[in-house]
Write an enzyme that holds these catalytic residues in place. Structure first.
Site, PDB file in Angstrom:
ATOM      1  N   LYS A  73     -13.007  -8.006  -7.885  1.00  0.00           N
ATOM      2  CA  LYS A  73     -13.409  -8.463  -6.562  1.00  0.00           C
ATOM      3  C   LYS A  73     -14.849  -8.943  -6.656  1.00  0.00           C
ATOM      4  O   LYS A  73     -15.701  -8.245  -7.214  1.00  0.00           O
ATOM      5  CB  LYS A  73     -13.273  -7.323  -5.541  1.00  0.00           C
TER       6      LYS A  73
ATOM      7  N   LYS B  56       0.840  -1.193   0.000  1.00  0.00           N
ATOM      8  CA  LYS B  56       0.000   0.000   0.000  1.00  0.00           C
ATOM      9  C   LYS B  56       0.879   1.248   0.000  1.00  0.00           C
ATOM     10  O   LYS B  56       1.845   1.354   0.772  1.00  0.00           O
ATOM     11  CB  LYS B  56      -0.907   0.007   1.230  1.00  0.00           C
TER      12      LYS B  56
END
Length: 313
Positions: A197, A89
């Protein structure tokens, strides 16, 4: 959560026992009912319809490193065991490019041979993304996920990196799952691959359709699910015609607890495809307080009303 991730320290999910297995409904609290309806459609598929036939039984997965200080990177990676790919991240609010570079460098130092991809969650503007990815490319990036928030910006970042000879592929995440038209990013030539997703796209079958129509390589990722939700992600990864990249489905390792005593976590860089049953004792142990339970049940009724009657089981 073991560490703060996506701005949260606690993950909430509503679990549903269906005739075909356990299902999970866990749109983030800030999502409106219309967006959450896709998550409910995915839960209904899992619990009441079941999943498509798999093409593979073992799913390679990446480790995920939150926006932690560089010195904590080895500790985070240790929870995943042996992996061949790591998602890091970056572009966290309140942090700098130096913080990102130190974190990425720490991953490379810990795992010299792993593929590294970074995820900005749309946190940069175009100039910032080009600057950051040019610098981070020094460690050898596999790809950069959603460096800027919009499709036009993705296309511009991709163009400028290519023009500058920076070998970083662009992956679209939010520009697929949060768009009314999830194929717009492919038509715009704004990405080299798509991140899919299950829950935000409305289920495994719908995600398979989107990947087929996009005509781009796909990476299957999670939405900070429990093992029940990860099972749906594994079903998608198992059903795709091709799976060229390790999937972001190892995120149960980021949770301090789970709803099953045999969680879906990586073993030797992969997760075996299998069903999951929620454990009644764990459901009792981690049950939400009454006011949160009421909030989720009220949300479920509202969202079902948005989705019904056509998609109701």
């Amino acid at each position: 959560m073991r560490v703060k991730f996506r701005g949260i320290t606690r993950r909430e999910a509503l679990l549903l026992p269906g005739p075909r297995g356990w299902a999970e409904f866990c749109p983030f609290p800030e999502y409106g009912d219309a967006e959450a309806a896709r998550w409910l459609a995915a839960a209904l598929e899992a619990g009441w319809q079941g999943f498509p036939e798999p093409r593979r039984e073992s799913i390679p997965v990446n480790a995920t490193v939150p926006a932690v200080p560089a010195e904590r990177v080895p500790e985070v990676l240790a929870r995943f065991g042996r992996v061949d790919a790591v998602k890091v991240k970056v572009a966290e609010a309140g942090q700098t490019l130096d913080d990102d570079a130190a974190r990425v460098d720490a991953v490379r130092a810990t795992l010299p041979d792993a593929a590294i991809r970074v995820d900005a969650n749309g946190g940069w503007d175009v100039d910032g993304a080009v600057e950051a990815l040019t610098r981070l490319a020094a460690v050898g990036l596999e790809y950069a996920e959603q460096p800027v928030p919009d499709i036009a910006g993705l296309a511009e970042v991709r163009r400028r990196l290519r023009a500058g000879g920076v070998p970083v592929l662009i992956a679209a995440d939010e520009s697929v799952r949060k768009e009314e038209d999830p194929l717009k990013v492919a038509r715009a030539g704004a990405a080299d691959l798509v991140v899919v997703k299950v829950a935000p796209l409305g289920g495994v079958r719908r995600a398979l359709e989107i990947v087929a129509q996009a005509g781009l390589p796909a990476v299957v990722s999670s939405a900070l699910d429990t093992s029940v939700g990860i099972r749906a992600g594994l079903a998608l990864a198992a059903a795709l015609p091709e799976l060229p990249y390790a999937c972001g489905l190892g995120t149960v390792s980021l949770l301090a607890a789970d709803v099953t005593r045999d969680p879906l976590v990586p073993d030797d860089g992969a997760i075996r495809l299998r069903d999951v049953r929620a454990d009644p004792e764990l459901l009792d142990e981690y049950a939400a307080p009454p006011e949160r339970r009421d909030w989720w049940l009220d949300r479920l009724r509202r969202v079902h009303a948005v989705l019904a009657p056509s998609a109701a089981p």
